[in-house]
Design an enzyme around this catalytic site. Structure first.
Site, PDB file in Angstrom:
ATOM      1  CE1 TYR A 222     -77.625 -49.603  15.586  1.00  0.00           C
ATOM      2  CE2 TYR A 222     -80.011 -49.728  15.604  1.00  0.00           C
ATOM      3  CZ  TYR A 222     -78.834 -49.457  14.944  1.00  0.00           C
ATOM      4  OH  TYR A 222     -78.876 -49.050  13.633  1.00  0.00           O
TER       5      TYR A 222
ATOM      6  CG  ASP B   5     -82.214 -52.301  12.593  1.00  0.00           C
ATOM      7  OD1 ASP B   5     -83.423 -52.054  12.771  1.00  0.00           O
ATOM      8  OD2 ASP B   5     -81.599 -51.968  11.562  1.00  0.00           O
TER       9      ASP B   5
ATOM     10  CD  GLU C 287     -77.650 -51.452  12.013  1.00  0.00           C
ATOM     11  OE1 GLU C 287     -78.706 -52.083  11.751  1.00  0.00           O
ATOM     12  OE2 GLU C 287     -77.342 -50.383  11.479  1.00  0.00           O
TER      13      GLU C 287
ATOM     14  CG  HIS D  33     -77.143 -49.852   5.490  1.00  0.00           C
ATOM     15  ND1 HIS D  33     -78.330 -49.513   6.090  1.00  0.00           N
ATOM     16  CD2 HIS D  33     -77.424 -50.942   4.727  1.00  0.00           C
ATOM     17  CE1 HIS D  33     -79.280 -50.362   5.717  1.00  0.00           C
ATOM     18  NE2 HIS D  33     -78.755 -51.238   4.904  1.00  0.00           N
TER      19      HIS D  33
ATOM     20  CG  ASN E 124     -74.476 -44.082   7.180  1.00  0.00           C
ATOM     21  OD1 ASN E 124     -75.594 -43.925   6.742  1.00  0.00           O
ATOM     22  ND2 ASN E 124     -74.149 -45.096   7.966  1.00  0.00           N
TER      23      ASN E 124
ATOM     24  NE  ARG F 194     -77.489 -40.576   8.144  1.00  0.00           N
ATOM     25  CZ  ARG F 194     -78.136 -41.723   8.406  1.00  0.00           C
ATOM     26  NH1 ARG F 194     -77.495 -42.870   8.358  1.00  0.00           N
ATOM     27  NH2 ARG F 194     -79.412 -41.707   8.740  1.00  0.00           N
TER      28      ARG F 194
ATOM     29  CG  HIS G 141     -78.695 -44.860   4.633  1.00  0.00           C
ATOM     30  ND1 HIS G 141     -79.847 -45.600   4.487  1.00  0.00           N
ATOM     31  CD2 HIS G 141     -77.994 -45.449   5.633  1.00  0.00           C
ATOM     32  CE1 HIS G 141     -79.851 -46.584   5.383  1.00  0.00           C
ATOM     33  NE2 HIS G 141     -78.741 -46.518   6.083  1.00  0.00           N
TER      34      HIS G 141
END
Lengths: 68, 552
Positions: free
Chosen positions: B126, B128, B133, B189, B191, B273, B275
């Protein structure tokens, strides 16, 4: 091709430490200083070939917008 | 449901809730790619990112593969399968339009741009803001995390190549790095799901010491020092100079070493979660594998309350001091322990991990491989770091840079070195320097090309990503909405939508009882045929445990 063969040979040695190096005489032993220098030289030749020639302009132009 | 074998769970202290063990934990990686059109410096990064995402949708549609998507104006009731068919935006054939914020076709019609794709491999691809991303599907161990992370690199690159295949298209290049070395940084990132009942302050205090020092293994290397690239030189991490806080919520300004965002996309009473925003984007499989493996081990120990505390006096300063010294000699002050090098600090974590695995007899191959590699890497970093040029991103990059400096007598400020740094992360297989090294056998790989290619189209089999991805592939025509934890099904062409919540990430994995979702079965059309009715009935039965009824 030669590199592929060398890679295969080196993978086999990783698998089995008892397999001796099947290299012809005069070839520096893998891992030796001479072999590392020669590998790096040949690698740098390739990098020189593939690196963008207009480095200054290209790097200047690579501008990104904000991200996370 | 739990990842933890019952016999092992029985040995864990009852007052310490755990949702993982060893290196086994629900994990997913995100990559924000750098995007660049060298011939069009005026091009909008948001528009280029939109084009990239839409190009991939177009490519899949050409292949007859389903994909789930939403438009800018997200509307859960809008049909997800794009009924208009995928059009390549006009701007791709007319690069001058890359500057337009609203795209129109030659005849003045608005181009419908989709910002959000959910792919058959369970990932999200998508826009971002100003970057494309890729958010990988949920996996449960470091090797799978590597596979679906690298699948994302190939998906993004295939999208760029699809654009390039159109007549007159602008060349769009993608980079898996974290800074333009001018002033901007973008993230890679991680997760991790951790137990909700774990005290967050306790977690964060442990992570400060670990995240500040793990860069000596997981760093991707960077030419230039300072967030504005004020000083020439080399540093270990791409990201270190962009962090200003210890703990906080922000991700784009005043970035914190430990991010407090809490949006679990899973049962909130069971999971938090974590992050993680401090990591570098790794090209090296080995670096990625250790980044996930080491961090998973540390989280498993924190959950059990068994990690020794390493409290840095000045974490943000230490983060930058460590990054700026590739000789790894810099010491940082640790409260109660004195001045320590990052290698010394990482040894505390590695030795604790070894003791933890021994204590609980956790002897599975992945956990053991990570803890052993971690020790080996620390030994080599101390005694002969050059040997790690075949494994770690920053060491491999540093070796190339030093070789070039010697060969061409270059100063650190030379553009050729900055070019090498940038091109390391170029996603083109024939241009990217990481890929050049892999092709020569100069970088070790841990997974095969076939595994990565498979993961571009197939979800991980061990999590709900299996149900998400396989639903899209087989039943895409019947989906009206898909997110990490929910699915909206349109059983028939007209009629009510059914909403399902997959809040448990370990539910919906590949099993015998969901053979309906097994690969190699035909896609189901919306046609109201007896066969389709039977398949839809079976699908509704399969999803029944996840059904959400009533108002929502």
């Amino acid at each position: 091709m030669a590199q592929d063969q060398r890679r295969q040979a080196s993978q086999q040695r990783d698998d089995d430490p008892h397999i001796p190096d099947p290299l012809p005489e005069g070839t520096p032993a893998p891992g030796s200083a001479a072999a590392q220098t020669s590998d790096l030289d040949s690698l740098l030749d390739e990098i020189d070939d593939v690196l963008e020639v207009n480095a200054e302009e290209f790097v200047q132009g690579f501008v990104q917008k904000g991200g996370q | 449901m739990s990842l933890i074998p019952e016999a092992l769970a029985a040995k864990f202290p009852a007052d310490r809730p755990t949702v993982g063990y060893g290196v086994h934990r629900v994990v997913g990686l995100e990559t924000e790619f750098g995007i660049h059109a060298p011939a069009h410096p005026e091009a909008s990064h948001s528009v280029m990112s939109l084009e990239l995402i839409n190009a991939y949708g177009h490519k899949l549609a050409q292949q007859g593969t389903n994909v789930a998507s939403t438009e800018w104006d997200y509307n859960e009731e809008s049909p997800l399968s794009d009924a208009r068919g995928w059009q390549m935006p006009r701007s791709i054939a007319h690069p001058t339009q890359l500057t337009d914020q609203t795209l129109v076709t030659a005849d003045g019609q608005d181009v419908h741009m989709l910002v959000n794709l959910i792919l058959p491999n369970g990932a999200r691809f998508y826009v971002d803001h100003a970057h494309p991303e890729y958010s990988a599907p949920e996996t449960t161990n470091p090797l799978d995390a590597v596979i679906w992370d690298q699948a994302g690199d190939r998906i993004a690159q295939q999208a760029a190549e699809h654009i390039a295949s159109q007549d007159g298209a602008a060349q769009i290049l993608l980079y898996k790095n974290n800074t333009d070395s001018k002033s901007v940084s973008y993230g890679a990132h991680e997760n991790y799901l951790v137990a909700r009942d774990l005290d967050f302050t306790e977690l964060a205090e442990h992570l400060l010491g670990f995240f500040t020092t793990r860069q000596i293994i997981t760093g991707a290397g960077r030419v230039g020092i300072g967030n504005l690239n004020q000083r020439p030189g080399f540093q270990i991490s791409q990201r270190a100079d962009f962090f200003e806080e210890e703990i906080g919520l922000e991700t784009t300004i005043r970035r914190p070493i430990v991010n407090t965002r809490d949006e679990p996309h899973a049962q909130p009473e069971t999971y938090r979660r974590l992050h993680v925003i401090i990591g570098d984007a790794n090209l090296s499989q080995y670096s990625t594998w250790l980044r996930i493996g080491m961090t998973s081990l540390v989280l498993s120990m924190i959950e059990l309350g068994e990690l020794p505390m390493v409290e840095l006096a000045e974490p943000v300063q230490a983060l930058q001091d460590i990054s700026h010294d590739p000789t790894l000699q810099t010491s940082v002050l640790v409260n109660g322990r004195g001045w320590m090098t990052p290698i010394d600090i990482q040894r505390i974590y590695q030795q604790a991990a070894q003791a933890y695995l021994d204590r609980y007899d956790i002897d599975d191959a992945q956990s053991q491989d990570v803890v052993t590699a971690w020790a080996d890497v620390l030994d080599l970093l101390e005694h002969d770091p050059a040997q790690l040029a075949d494994r770690l991103d920053w060491v491999a990059k540093y070796q190339l840079l030093n070789g070039m400096r010697t060969r061409h007598n270059l100063q650190w400020g030379d553009a050729k070195l900055a070019m090498l740094d940038l091109q390391w992360a170029d996603l083109r297989q024939d241009k990217g320097l990481y890929y050049t090294l892999v092709a020569r056998g100069a970088m070790r790989t841990l997974v095969t090309d076939a595994q990565i290619n498979h993961a571009m189209h197939m979800p991980p089999s061990t999590t709900r990503a299996w149900t998400r991805g396989r639903l899209i592939d087989r039943f895409g025509a019947h989906l009206a909405g898909v997110s990490w934890e929910s699915v909206l099904v349109r059983p028939f062409r007209s009629g009510p939508l059914h909403r399902y919540h997959l809040l448990e990430p370990l539910a919906g994995a590949q099993q015998e009882d969901n053979a309906l979702l097994a690969p190699e079965q035909p896609q189901l059309t919306l046609d109201d045929t007896p066969d389709n009715r039977e398949e839809i009935a079976a699908l509704l039965e399969l999803l029944k445990p996840y059904r959400v009824t009533g108002r929502h």
